[in-house]
Design a protein around this motif. Structure first.
Motif, short mmCIF file in Angstrom:
data_model
loop_
_atom_site.label_atom_id
_atom_site.label_comp_id
_atom_site.label_asym_id
_atom_site.label_seq_id
_atom_site.Cartn_x
_atom_site.Cartn_y
_atom_site.Cartn_z
N PRO A 73 32.99 -2.81 -44.69
CA PRO A 73 31.82 -3.90 -44.90
C PRO A 73 30.74 -4.46 -45.54
CG PRO A 73 31.03 -1.62 -44.34
CD PRO A 73 32.86 -1.10 -44.51
N ARG A 74 30.37 -5.76 -46.40
CA ARG A 74 29.87 -5.81 -47.20
C ARG A 74 28.85 -7.39 -47.16
NH1 ARG A 74 32.15 -4.45 -52.54
NH2 ARG A 74 33.92 -3.52 -52.30
N TRP A 75 28.20 -7.52 -47.74
CA TRP A 75 27.60 -8.95 -47.87
C TRP A 75 27.83 -9.76 -48.40
CZ3 TRP A 75 22.36 -8.15 -50.34
CH2 TRP A 75 22.38 -7.49 -52.11
N THR A 76 29.14 -10.31 -47.84
CA THR A 76 29.82 -11.45 -48.04
C THR A 76 29.35 -12.87 -49.27
OG1 THR A 76 29.42 -13.32 -46.57
CG2 THR A 76 31.65 -11.39 -46.65
N GLY A 126 21.85 4.89 -35.55
CA GLY A 126 22.28 3.99 -37.06
C GLY A 126 20.72 4.83 -37.80
N PRO A 127 22.31 4.70 -39.07
CA PRO A 127 21.21 4.30 -40.15
C PRO A 127 19.64 3.68 -40.47
CG PRO A 127 23.35 3.86 -40.64
CD PRO A 127 23.17 3.93 -38.82
N ALA A 128 20.23 2.06 -40.04
CA ALA A 128 18.88 1.32 -40.17
C ALA A 128 17.64 1.32 -39.69
CB ALA A 128 19.51 -0.16 -40.23
N TYR A 156 25.25 0.58 -40.95
CA TYR A 156 25.91 0.44 -39.31
C TYR A 156 26.53 0.12 -39.29
CZ TYR A 156 25.13 -0.10 -34.64
OH TYR A 156 24.49 0.45 -32.78
N ALA A 157 27.70 -0.96 -39.68
CA ALA A 157 28.91 -0.78 -39.37
C ALA A 157 29.92 -0.27 -40.24
CB ALA A 157 29.80 -2.25 -40.43
N ALA A 158 29.46 0.40 -41.24
CA ALA A 158 29.72 2.35 -42.16
C ALA A 158 29.44 3.25 -41.24
CB ALA A 158 28.89 1.91 -43.81
N PRO A 164 34.88 -8.88 -38.44
CA PRO A 164 34.11 -9.40 -37.85
C PRO A 164 33.88 -7.85 -37.91
CG PRO A 164 35.41 -8.83 -36.46
CD PRO A 164 36.45 -9.70 -37.23
N LEU A 165 31.98 -7.59 -38.40
CA LEU A 165 31.97 -6.26 -38.84
C LEU A 165 31.92 -5.27 -38.11
CD1 LEU A 165 29.89 -5.30 -41.04
CD2 LEU A 165 27.41 -6.53 -39.83
N ARG A 166 32.24 -4.37 -37.75
CA ARG A 166 32.89 -3.81 -37.68
C ARG A 166 31.66 -2.31 -36.97
NH1 ARG A 166 32.92 2.67 -39.29
NH2 ARG A 166 34.62 3.97 -38.63
#
Ligand code: HEM
Ligand code: SF4
Ligand code: SF4
Ligand code: FES
Lengths: 110, 238
Positions: B68-71, B167-169, B153-155, B89-91
């Protein structure tokens, strides 16, 4: 799936088991010096309130700890939830307790 | 290098959509530039989401080679394997179409963790001072640069296995507010993070902290919540 109460129960029982595991290892190393016999073990445990409390606490702690741990795994890896998850957790805990309590009873009183 | 070989994971409802693209390589090119080039020059039906292009808005996160990355802030040269890259797409979130995911569960959990401001003052009260040197303020400051991108969250594997987990955030925001002297709902926050989806489901593996593009540390924020809820458990019995 884990609320604060289950979390505290699992972590407190882990805290309780940490010294018990070390004690258990120490006794094993001590007990095998010069061979191991049933009579020697029973000589230590039969009628002993100390060893009954030691292993009894261990059994109670591991029943709670293991059952809650299994709950986490079954939910995250097998998708169990709701009443089924509760039931399996309780069954695991009661099962572990029966197995352990039977052994502690046997070495203390039988 | 002339062309990049780009694979896009298209939505499940479009089995016949084009997935492989050759994209002209540029000297200076982000992952988002690559996706935009495809949408503008090769396949206008490709859906994706972005807004600011400078790492502020948190809307452009995708899986790039499974990570997961900010593109908009990820240079393509950093992620190429040879001349290839796979973008999906984001996981951990439902896919709407192609690279656009439904962020609703992420934000619903943000609210469920009481990640909202709980003020106690009115406009007639004097402005409450905030002391930047205060230890609690330091804890709050550590998490306020979160841009809600959902990369953490995706990670998070715990989110994958345990759909109720906040989730973490969301939990990091709860921790930020718990340490904010202007927030007045301490007990409500502790209550919200102690339920079935609360902070106690976190296994402290730390993928959130490892992948946050803003170098934030949700893992430590969650550890803080576990500490405070444990204290409250001994004091108040819950
Ligand atoms: C000194 C003894 C022990 C300590 C300190 C300990 C500690 C812990 C801790 C901290 C966790 C939580 C891990 C997490 O959620 O990330 C855990 C999980 C677990 N424990 Fe133990 N434990 C001990 C002994 C045992 C024993 C004897 C059993 C076997 C019955 C057991 C079974 C489990 C299971 C099944 C889990 C769930 C795995 C998980 O949640 O990741 N533990 N233990
Ligand atoms: S540390 Fe906790 S919140 Fe972070 S990725 Fe691991 S389980 Fe998720
Ligand atoms: S903590 Fe980091 S990764 Fe998670 S939403 Fe905020 S900015 Fe994104
Ligand atoms: S487009 Fe706004 S953070 Fe990437």
């Amino acid at each position: 799936m884990l609320n604060l109460r289950l979390y505290m129960l699992q972590r407190l029982t882990a805290l309780l088991m940490a010294p018990l595991v070390l004690g258990h290892l120490a006794v094993m190393i001590y007990a095998i010096q010069g061979g191991l016999s049933a009579a020697e073990i029973l000589g230590r445990t039969q009628g002993s309130a100390l060893w009954f409390t030691f292993y009894g606490t261990f059994v109670v702690a591991v029943s709670i700890h293991g059952a809650i741990g299994l709950r986490s795994i079954l939910h995250e890896w097998a998708g169990l939830k709701g009443a089924l998850l509760e039931a399996v957790m309780w069954l695991a805990g009661i099962g572990l307790f029966i197995l352990g309590a039977r052994a502690v009873w046997a070495v203390t009183f039988a | 290098m002339q062309n990049l070989r780009v694979t896009i994971e298209r939505g499940p409802d479009q089995p016949n959509a084009q997935r492989e693209f050759d994209v002209p390589a540029q000297a200076n090119q982000t992952v988002l530039d690559v996706v935009s080039w495809i949408q503008q020059n090769a396949d206008p039906t490709l859906s994706y989401r972005f807004a600011c292009r400078v790492g502020m808005c948190g809307s452009c996160a995708m899986m790039v080679n499974g990570v997961p990355r900010w593109t908009c802030r990820t240079h393509i040269s950093k992620v190429l394997e040879g001349d290839s890259v796979t973008i999906g797409p984001l996981r951990n979130l439902p896919v709407i179409k192609d690279l656009a995911v439904d962020m609703d569960p992420f934000f619903d959990k943000w609210v469920a963790a009481e990640g909202v401001h709980h003020g106690a003052l009115t406009r007639d009260d004097p402005i409450a001072p905030v002391d930047p040197a205060e230890a609690a303020r330091g804890q709050a400051d550590a998490g306020i640069e979160c841009i809600n991108c959902s990369v953490c969250y995706a990670a998070c594997d715990t989110v994958t296995g345990n759909p109720d987990y906040l989730g973490p955030a969301a939990l990091q925001r709860a921790w930020t507010l718990l340490n904010d002297s202007k927030d007045s709902a301490r007990n409500a926050i502790l209550e919200a993070v102690s339920g079935v989806g609360g902070c106690h489901n976190c296994h402290s593996i730390g993928s959130c902290t490892a992948y946050c593009p803003n170098d934030l540390d949700p893992l430590s924020a969650i550890a803080g919540l576990k500490r405070e809820t444990a204290k409250s458990f001994f004091k108040r019995g819950r």
